[in-house]
Motif scaffolding. Structure first.
Motif, PDB file in Angstrom:
ATOM      1  N   SER A 132      12.823 -11.153  -1.289  1.00  0.00           N
ATOM      2  CA  SER A 132      12.217 -11.527   0.410  1.00  0.00           C
ATOM      3  C   SER A 132      10.933 -10.740   0.228  1.00  0.00           C
ATOM      4  N   PRO A 133      10.154 -11.003   0.914  1.00  0.00           N
ATOM      5  CA  PRO A 133       9.008 -10.319   1.858  1.00  0.00           C
ATOM      6  C   PRO A 133       9.907  -8.550   1.579  1.00  0.00           C
ATOM      7  N   VAL A 135       9.359  -5.708   4.081  1.00  0.00           N
ATOM      8  CA  VAL A 135       9.539  -6.282   5.074  1.00  0.00           C
ATOM      9  C   VAL A 135      10.523  -5.659   5.611  1.00  0.00           C
ATOM     10  N   THR A 136      10.644  -4.838   7.054  1.00  0.00           N
ATOM     11  CA  THR A 136      11.007  -3.104   7.215  1.00  0.00           C
ATOM     12  C   THR A 136      11.125  -2.818   8.522  1.00  0.00           C
ATOM     13  N   VAL A 137      11.889  -2.506   9.042  1.00  0.00           N
ATOM     14  CA  VAL A 137      12.377  -2.700  10.716  1.00  0.00           C
ATOM     15  C   VAL A 137      13.364  -1.428  10.796  1.00  0.00           C
ATOM     16  N   LEU A 138      11.783  -0.322  11.571  1.00  0.00           N
ATOM     17  CA  LEU A 138      12.326   1.226  11.330  1.00  0.00           C
ATOM     18  C   LEU A 138      13.121   1.748  10.132  1.00  0.00           C
ATOM     19  N   GLY A 139      12.199   1.023   9.187  1.00  0.00           N
ATOM     20  CA  GLY A 139      12.408   2.000   8.017  1.00  0.00           C
ATOM     21  C   GLY A 139      13.408   0.886   7.239  1.00  0.00           C
ATOM     22  N   VAL A 140      14.155   0.005   7.877  1.00  0.00           N
ATOM     23  CA  VAL A 140      15.430  -0.205   6.931  1.00  0.00           C
ATOM     24  C   VAL A 140      14.432  -2.073   6.543  1.00  0.00           C
ATOM     25  N   HIS A 141      15.642  -2.920   5.894  1.00  0.00           N
ATOM     26  CA  HIS A 141      15.085  -3.815   5.534  1.00  0.00           C
ATOM     27  C   HIS A 141      15.932  -4.829   6.365  1.00  0.00           C
ATOM     28  N   PRO A 142      15.182  -5.356   6.325  1.00  0.00           N
ATOM     29  CA  PRO A 142      16.418  -6.667   7.834  1.00  0.00           C
ATOM     30  C   PRO A 142      18.076  -7.151   6.901  1.00  0.00           C
ATOM     31  N   PHE A 286      15.949  -1.961  -1.088  1.00  0.00           N
ATOM     32  CA  PHE A 286      16.077  -3.476  -1.766  1.00  0.00           C
ATOM     33  C   PHE A 286      14.441  -3.942  -2.850  1.00  0.00           C
ATOM     34  N   HIS A 287      13.319  -3.664  -1.983  1.00  0.00           N
ATOM     35  CA  HIS A 287      12.161  -3.780  -2.931  1.00  0.00           C
ATOM     36  C   HIS A 287      11.608  -2.766  -4.009  1.00  0.00           C
ATOM     37  N   ALA A 288      12.697  -1.161  -3.466  1.00  0.00           N
ATOM     38  CA  ALA A 288      12.407  -0.342  -4.801  1.00  0.00           C
ATOM     39  C   ALA A 288      13.453  -0.543  -6.548  1.00  0.00           C
ATOM     40  N   ALA A 289      13.531  -1.741  -6.400  1.00  0.00           N
ATOM     41  CA  ALA A 289      15.059  -1.918  -7.018  1.00  0.00           C
ATOM     42  C   ALA A 289      13.653  -2.686  -8.355  1.00  0.00           C
TER      43      ALA A 289
END
Length: 342
Positions: A132-133, A135-142, A286-289
């Motif tokens: 997914s895009p 994007v994080t909210v307060l450093g956490v993926h949705p 998740f995006h560091a994978a």
């Protein structure tokens, strides 16, 4: 010693010691878990998948959190998903011990099937988060809170069907979940058993921290790939509680608990990715994978699907006395390790 990099020799010794501590604690946890499942009225499947699965997964939770907080996202991700793959293989080990019939035949349970479906859903959500895009909210993926909500909803669905519309056909080899009175624990109060259960869980948790710090040294000093160390070395230690528990439970005749501890523990290991995402401050876990981690996730999905097929088919006797699913699980895991190593 607590924050710096450990010497390689100390890392190897502590890694092995933590693994042995995990094995010893897990053997005792199997006995306590079976008794507490009866006394609480939860049953082996639900108790094994939730309470027991949580305790067995605590070391893996700590490994993932420590690795992510120390800035090793690939190690953290690989440990969580690699533990799922290795723990699924624990069913094969327990099946080899249970010689009467294929374990998946004897442990027919709607709850275990539903936990398998829940695990597949959690792994798919993790993959969707990775693709997914960014994007994080307060450093956490949705996707992290979505996975937690999905798990909670799955528990409510599984625990809320006292009279299911689907039941497994009883055969002479089916082992029903019936309360058993234990000679060694009969005189002890339930509160005392819970105290011992939690104390052992704390020791297993401490072992998880040691393994995570030792694994970081392996990556830094030996040059081994983080994906391989997390998936294989940490993943195997992560899987030890479920493996030992499954074997010990089978020896006690608690076959439903054996499967539930593995599948339920795997569901909680999938939530380790949420813990790692919160602990990792460099963005989204998740995006560091990397491709290795995504490949490993796909392998865990395949192994879970094979196990679910085995629980549905309920083969009494199969290839090498393990059933088609047991042999297939060994092949898939071995192939996954080889690909990650090279």
């Amino acid at each position: 010693m607590l924050t710096g990099q450990w010497p390689l020799g100390w890392s190897v010794a502590l890694f092995v010691l933590a693994g042995l501590l995990t094995v010893a604690g897990s053997v005792r946890l199997a006995t306590l878990g079976d008794v507490l499942a009866d006394r609480t009225g939860q049953g082996e499947a639900l108790f094994g998948a939730v309470f027991f699965g949580l305790v067995a997964s605590m070391s893996g939770i700590v490994m993932t959190a420590v690795s992510a907080a120390d800035g090793h996202p690939e190690l953290a991700y690989s440990n969580a998903v690699g533990g799922i793959a290795a723990q699924t293989l624990a069913v094969v080990a327990a099946d080899a011990v249970y010689r009467r019939v294929n374990l998946e035949h004897a442990a027919a349970s709607l709850a275990n099937l539903l936990f398998g479906c829940l695990l597949i859903g959690l792994l798919v959500l993790a993959l969707m988060g990775s693709f997914s895009p960014d994007v994080t909210v307060l450093g956490v993926h949705p996707v992290a809170p979505v996975m937690v909500a999905f798990y909670w909803g799955g528990l409510r669905l599984i625990g809320g069907h006292a009279r299911p519309m689907w039941v497994a056909v009883r055969t002479r080899d089916t082992v029903p979940d019936r309360p058993q009175d234990e000679e060694g624990t009969r005189a002890r109060r339930t509160r005392s058993l819970w105290g011992e259960f939690l104390a052992i869980a704390g020791a297993v948790l401490a072992g998880g921290w040691v393994v995570a710090r030792a694994a970081e040294t392996f990556v830094a000093v030996t040059g081994l790939a983080a994906g391989f160390v997390g998936a294989v070395l940490m993943g195997v230690v992560n899987a030890l509680p479920e493996t030992v528990t499954a074997i010990a439970a089978v020896r006690r005749g608690a076959v439903t608990l054996a499967i539930a501890a593995v599948v339920g523990g795997n569901c909680l290991d999938a939530l380790n990715l949420v813990v790692g995402d919160i602990a990792y401050r460099g963005g989204s876990l998740f995006h560091a994978a990397q491709p290795d981690q995504l490949f490993l996730t796909a392998g865990a999905l395949l192994m879970t699907t094979v196990l679910l097929g085995g629980l549905l088919v309920r083969q009494e006797r199969g290839w090498l006395r393990l059933g088609f699913d047991g042999v297939t699980l060994i092949v898939v895991y071995a192939a996954t390790v080889v690909v990650l190593a090279f």
